[in-house]
Design an enzyme around this catalytic site. Structure first.
Site, PDB file in Angstrom:
ATOM      1  N   SER A  71       0.381  -0.856  -0.386  1.00 48.51           N
ATOM      2  CA  SER A  71       0.082  -0.305   0.378  1.00 48.51           C
ATOM      3  C   SER A  71       0.616   0.867   0.176  1.00 48.51           C
ATOM      4  O   SER A  71       1.186   1.558  -1.153  1.00 48.51           O
ATOM      5  CB  SER A  71      -0.896  -0.150   0.439  1.00 48.51           C
ATOM      6  OG  SER A  71      -1.920   1.094   1.164  1.00 48.51           O
ATOM      7  N   ASP A 113      -9.791  -5.025  -3.772  1.00 49.55           N
ATOM      8  CA  ASP A 113      -9.552  -3.963  -3.113  1.00 49.55           C
ATOM      9  C   ASP A 113      -9.863  -2.870  -3.015  1.00 49.55           C
ATOM     10  O   ASP A 113     -10.464  -2.377  -4.445  1.00 49.55           O
ATOM     11  CB  ASP A 113      -8.376  -3.826  -3.425  1.00 49.55           C
ATOM     12  CG  ASP A 113      -7.733  -3.234  -3.103  1.00 49.55           C
ATOM     13  OD1 ASP A 113      -8.040  -1.928  -2.599  1.00 49.55           O
ATOM     14  OD2 ASP A 113      -6.126  -3.536  -2.300  1.00 49.55           O
ATOM     15  N   HIS A 166      -8.174  -5.107   0.225  1.00 51.62           N
ATOM     16  CA  HIS A 166      -6.540  -3.863   0.974  1.00 51.62           C
ATOM     17  C   HIS A 166      -5.520  -4.961   1.953  1.00 51.62           C
ATOM     18  O   HIS A 166      -5.326  -4.652   1.585  1.00 51.62           O
ATOM     19  CB  HIS A 166      -6.716  -2.595   1.272  1.00 51.62           C
ATOM     20  CG  HIS A 166      -5.509  -1.903   0.684  1.00 51.62           C
ATOM     21  ND1 HIS A 166      -5.167  -2.201  -0.871  1.00 51.62           N
ATOM     22  CD2 HIS A 166      -4.694  -1.073   1.461  1.00 51.62           C
ATOM     23  CE1 HIS A 166      -4.184  -1.149  -0.269  1.00 51.62           C
ATOM     24  NE2 HIS A 166      -3.903  -0.262   0.654  1.00 51.62           N
TER      25      HIS A 166
END
Ligand SMILES: *[C@@H]1O[C@H](CO)[C@@H](O)[C@H](O)[C@H]1NC(C)=O
Ligand SMILES: *[C@@H]1O[C@H](CO)[C@@H](O)[C@H](O)[C@H]1NC(C)=O
Ligand SMILES: *[C@@H]1O[C@H](CO)[C@@H](O)[C@H](O)[C@H]1NC(C)=O
Ligand SMILES: *[C@@H]1O[C@H](CO)[C@@H](O)[C@H](O)[C@H]1NC(C)=O
Ligand SMILES: *[C@@H]1O[C@H](CO)[C@@H](O)[C@H](O)[C@H]1NC(C)=O
Ligand SMILES: *[C@@H]1O[C@H](CO)[C@@H](O)[C@H](O)[C@H]1NC(C)=O
Length: 451
Positions: free
Chosen positions: A214, A390, A423
């Site tokens: 991320s 996600d 995510h």
């Protein structure tokens, strides 16, 4: 419950789907008006998914496990590493702008004792996280221990502002709001090169391997495009859920966009220098209702007090409920500006520096619109791994990011073989080991000898 939010020429209606048992994973965001000359900055359509029964009983399971203890709660990264029998070392590095960061090293494991010449791999964490988050999966099922077992020299960084990296040469994180005036831009040009140089000098490797998750990927994009010489220090990179171009994100952080730059006025401007440590701070700073913010499944499962589940969703079938108290305990602080910079990216469809509004932009950058990051400057062989569910790094945007890079640099774009993979599953999912980490290991193994 409907809540219209309008900014620029795009109107979005948020339909909260809490009442629907078989609702999509996240908010359904429907674009209403689109001006043809603007880039397409509309959320992707979230396909309706029939959710497994797990989602219906999740709140009970979470509640049953919430008060359970877990050996890793309250332990620092180095304590967790040694608790499971791995070797641990601690290093501090200072960035060009004075931030003092702590990096943990796992030079060896019970299966692969410390030795000279191991390939070094730099693991860079996500927003509101720290080095603990690489260790969430139990024992040798987490990525850091798997890599150490496989003979890698593993380095776990901590970006400015998290609880391991609050030091600064002149600023006090408790009393100087100037300390918190940074986003992932400053981490990309400051924290990444400092960590890379430290890892190279201590490990003796000429070049190292990079794994970002991320925000750790956003920093990679920023660092390597702004500081081209960094490209010569990395052999290869694996980017897990890489956020750069984010115009199609369905994540509720999109709502915060209205507060970051509206009609040229940066509303959060006066608040820059604050930190976000808990969901209520979001409510306070961005004037958003947490009811709209929490994803439906996270609301149903009763985990909206955790930033990660609040905005990225809760994947009940991939949840190890006995590990939930540990996961909940590991949330860390971030600067408000970091979140605001993501909100801007989602709302302007572009990957560029922080937008202060036209007047300040001209003063700072010399242009009305902030400069864009030039991803074609990146030459390191890069592998993307992303999740179908996600809401922050949606499949569309992953392709768009790849298309902005130099042809041939992105070696592969892998979608995790689990349709509900979201995510936060990259660190939280109980099967992240088999679904993701084995693949990461294989990619790194293939790149150990990359010149
Ligand atoms: C968990 O602990 C809280 C307070 O510590 C208490 O109010 C609650 O009833 C406990 N829940 C369970 C399921 O034991
Ligand atoms: C790292 O820096 C912090 C202050 O930011 C200090 O408390 C700590 O002792 C330092 N650790 C090492 C290993 O130098
Ligand atoms: C917060 O949002 C509400 C509507 O949701 C609006 O009426 C109010 O003026 C906003 N407050 C600030 C300080 O912007
Ligand atoms: C679930 O988490 C607990 C606590 O960390 C651990 O003991 C157990 O092995 C985990 N189970 C799986 C399938 O990962
Ligand atoms: C986050 O910052 C707050 C102060 O705003 C502090 O009380 C809290 O301990 C910090 N959280 C962590 C995990 O360090
Ligand atoms: C982007 O970087 C590439 C390679 O370094 C360079 O050739 C190109 O001119 C740059 N583009 C812009 C718009 O700066």
């Amino acid at each position: 419950m409907a809540n219209p939010i309008c900014f620029w020429s795009i109107c979005i209606i948020i339909l909260c789907t809490l009442s629907n048992k078989h609702s999509p994973l996240a908010l359904t965001l429907t674009p209403v008006i689109r001006t043809p000359n603007l880039p397409v900055c509309a959320p992707s359509t979230v396909p309706a998914t029939a959710l497994p029964d797990d989602f219906l009983t999740c709140s009970q399971k979470v509640a049953e496990n919430r008060n359970k203890t877990h050996p890793d709660i309250g332990k620092r990264t180095d304590e967790i590493i040694t608790y499971y029998g791995y070797s641990s070392e601690i290093y501090n590095v200072t960035t060009f702008d004075g931030y003092i960061l702590t990096i943990f090293r796992i030079p060896g494991s019970p299966k692969s004792p410390p030795a000279q010449g191991k390939p070094a791999v730099y693991l860079n964490h996500g927003i509101t996280q720290n080095s603990d988050n690489w260790l969430l999966a139990y024992r040798d099922r987490n990525l850091a221990f798997k890599l150490a077992d496989a003979g890698y020299d593993v380095w776990l960084s901590n970006c400015r502002g998290n609880s391991y990296s609050l030091g600064h040469e002149t600023l006090n994180s408790e009393t100087d709001s100037e300390y918190w005036d940074f986003s992932w831009h400053e981490m990309g040009v400051g924290d990444v090169p400092a960590a890379v140089d430290k890892i190279i000098s201590v490990s003796g490797n000429e070049k190292i391997l990079y794994v970002g998750y991320s925000m750790g990927c956003t920093q990679y994009f920023v660092g390597l495009s702004e500081i081209p010489s960094l490209n010569d220090k990395l052999k290869a990179a694996v980017l897990l859920a890489p956020p750069a171009y984010m115009g199609h994100a369905t994540n509720p952080i999109r709502l915060v966009g209205a507060a970051t730059v509206v009609g040229g006025q940066n509303i959060v401007g006066p608040l820059i220098g604050q930190r976000v440590d808990e969901p209520t701070k979001f409510q306070e700073y961005f004037n958003v209702s947490l009811g709209n913010f929490c994803t439906p499944t996270a609301a149903r499962c009763g985990v909206c007090d955790n930033f990660g589940y609040l905005v990225f969703g809760f994947d009940a079938p991939q949840t190890n409920y006995t590990n939930v108290p540990n996961i909940l305990s590991k949330i860390d602080n971030a600067s408000l500006k970091t979140a605001a910079h993501y909100a801007q990216s989602i709302n302007n469809c572009w990957f560029r520096q922080y937008d202060y509004g036209p007047t300040k932009n001209v003063a700072r950058y010399g242009t009305v619109v902030p400069p864009s990051y030039n991803l074609t400057a990146i030459t390191v062989p890069t592998h993307f791994i992303h999740g179908e569910a996600d809401n922050f790094v949606v499949p569309n945007d992953v392709q768009i990011t790849r298309d902005h890079m130099r042809p041939g640099v992105v070696k592969e774009v892998i979608k995790v073989d689990w349709s509900l993979f979201n995510h936060v599953d990259f660190v939280n999912a109980k099967d992240a080991d088999t679904l993701v980490y084995n693949k990461v290991l294989q990619i790194l193994n293939n790149n150990i000898n990359t010149p």
